[in-house]
Design a protein around this motif. Structure first.
Motif, short mmCIF file in Angstrom:
data_model
loop_
_atom_site.label_atom_id
_atom_site.label_comp_id
_atom_site.label_asym_id
_atom_site.label_seq_id
_atom_site.Cartn_x
_atom_site.Cartn_y
_atom_site.Cartn_z
N ARG A 58 -74.03 45.91 21.18
CA ARG A 58 -75.20 45.58 20.37
C ARG A 58 -74.79 45.51 18.91
N PRO A 59 -75.49 44.72 18.10
CA PRO A 59 -75.02 44.49 16.73
C PRO A 59 -75.36 45.59 15.73
N PHE A 60 -76.39 46.41 15.98
CA PHE A 60 -76.82 47.39 14.99
C PHE A 60 -76.07 48.70 15.15
N GLY A 65 -75.67 53.21 8.70
CA GLY A 65 -76.80 52.75 7.89
C GLY A 65 -77.62 51.67 8.57
N ASP A 66 -77.56 51.65 9.92
CA ASP A 66 -78.33 50.68 10.70
C ASP A 66 -77.97 49.24 10.35
N VAL A 292 -63.17 48.36 20.39
CA VAL A 292 -62.14 48.47 19.36
C VAL A 292 -62.35 47.38 18.31
N THR A 293 -62.64 46.17 18.77
CA THR A 293 -62.88 45.06 17.84
C THR A 293 -64.04 45.38 16.91
N CYS A 294 -65.11 45.92 17.46
CA CYS A 294 -66.25 46.28 16.62
C CYS A 294 -65.86 47.29 15.54
N GLU A 295 -65.07 48.28 15.91
CA GLU A 295 -64.66 49.28 14.93
C GLU A 295 -63.78 48.66 13.85
N ILE A 296 -62.90 47.75 14.24
CA ILE A 296 -62.06 47.08 13.24
C ILE A 296 -62.92 46.20 12.34
#
Length: 303
Positions: A58-60, A65-66, A292-296
């Motif tokens: 999910r994107p949020f 900070g939402d 992992v991609t999201c965290e990067i």
């Protein structure tokens, strides 16, 4: 006439675009592997597998900070580089051109492998535009082996050639998470001979990731960084679908927490590599690679 067509599947359903102008970051799939492993071949299928599993994300981000990651980055997916796996020279040239076009459009390329060798053309592209760039390479292997004179390019030598071609500042570059056995002796010594800084997984966990990353931060400062993440740094219990699994690796939580410690670094390019769908279990590794991609990508948010 109305065409009932469908755009290609993209990471987290972001817009597909071959013109990343205005985006802060852009996904670039590199469906390539050298095909030299005796029986674990298939990471050329990694980019599409990561996209498939990314639909679970999910994107949020309430902890950040939402923020809506996709909107904040203007994230787009440029699709896959058109190449033929195992045709190394042509594939690397095509990948470097594609990455350069993203960089020249003002976006940061987020590469999907493919085996670990795909880092070399991506590093070559970023290094052209960011002189003095250094590398942070999270992996159980250095991928900086002494090359075979007859077949020098393979998934164990991408950072050898990054050093020999002077694409990176090796004295400021780090290989973190090293563990397990090697096919030949002297691998770590050769990495140090090339000028790299090496941190084994045992040392990382003994000293503490916060301490190690603080040391890296103090050395690198705000120099441009290429951030490369090989999925075999994880333990096979949470990432079974990789080209070269090694027992005793990071848990999913440890790996994701490690990435977060690099917030504030000046990252100008990145990749996640070595997802091999034929060896995966119900998409576990591809799903973790998407996380992992999201965290990067969170590291790429403008301050």
């Amino acid at each position: 006439m109305t065409l009932t067509t469908q755009a290609p599947r993209t990471f987290m359903g972001v817009p597909f675009s071959q013109d990343p102008q205005g985006a802060r970051a852009a996904i670039l799939g590199v469906p390539f592997d050298c095909g030299i492993h005796p029986f674990r071949i298939g990471s050329r299928q990694g980019p599409d597998a990561i996209r498939e599993e990314s639909l679970l994300l999910r994107p949020f981000h309430p902890e950040r900070g939402d923020i809506n990651l996709i909107d904040a980055l203007g994230l787009v997916d440029c699709g896959n580089v058109r190449l033929t796996p195992s045709r190394i020279k042509a594939a690397f040239e095509a990948t470097e051109r594609a990455a350069l076009s993203i960089i020249d459009a003002g976006a940061i390329p987020m590469g999907f492998g493919g085996d670990g060798s795909i880092s070399l053309p991506l590093v070559r592209a970023a290094g052209q535009r960011h002189p003095g760039m250094c590398v942070i390479h999270i992996d159980s292997h250095t991928d900086a082996y002494r090359p075979d004179p007859d077949h020098p390019l393979d998934p164990s030598t991408q950072y050898t050639f990054a050093a020999l071609e002077q694409r990176v500042s090796t004295a400021l570059s780090w290989h973190v998470g090293l563990r397990g056995t090697t096919m030949v002796g002297g691998v770590h010594d050769y990495g140090r001979e090339l000028g790299y800084n090496l941190v084994t997984l045992r040392e990382l966990l003994h000293r503490g990731p916060e301490t190690v990353v603080a040391e890296i931060r103090a050395m690198i400062g705000q120099r441009p960084v290429y951030f490369s993440f090989d999925m075999d740094v994880f333990d096979p219990s949470c990432a079974p679908g990789v080209a070269t699994p090694v027992w005793g690796g990071l848990s999913a939580r440890e790996g994701l927490d490690l990435i977060r410690l690099f917030e504030g670094f000046n990252i100008v390019g990145a990749d996640v590599n070595t997802v091999s769908p034929p060896h995966d279990l119900k998409g576990m590794t591809a799903f973790l690679a998407a996380a992992v991609t999201c965290e990067i990508l969170l590291l790429l948010l403008p301050e």
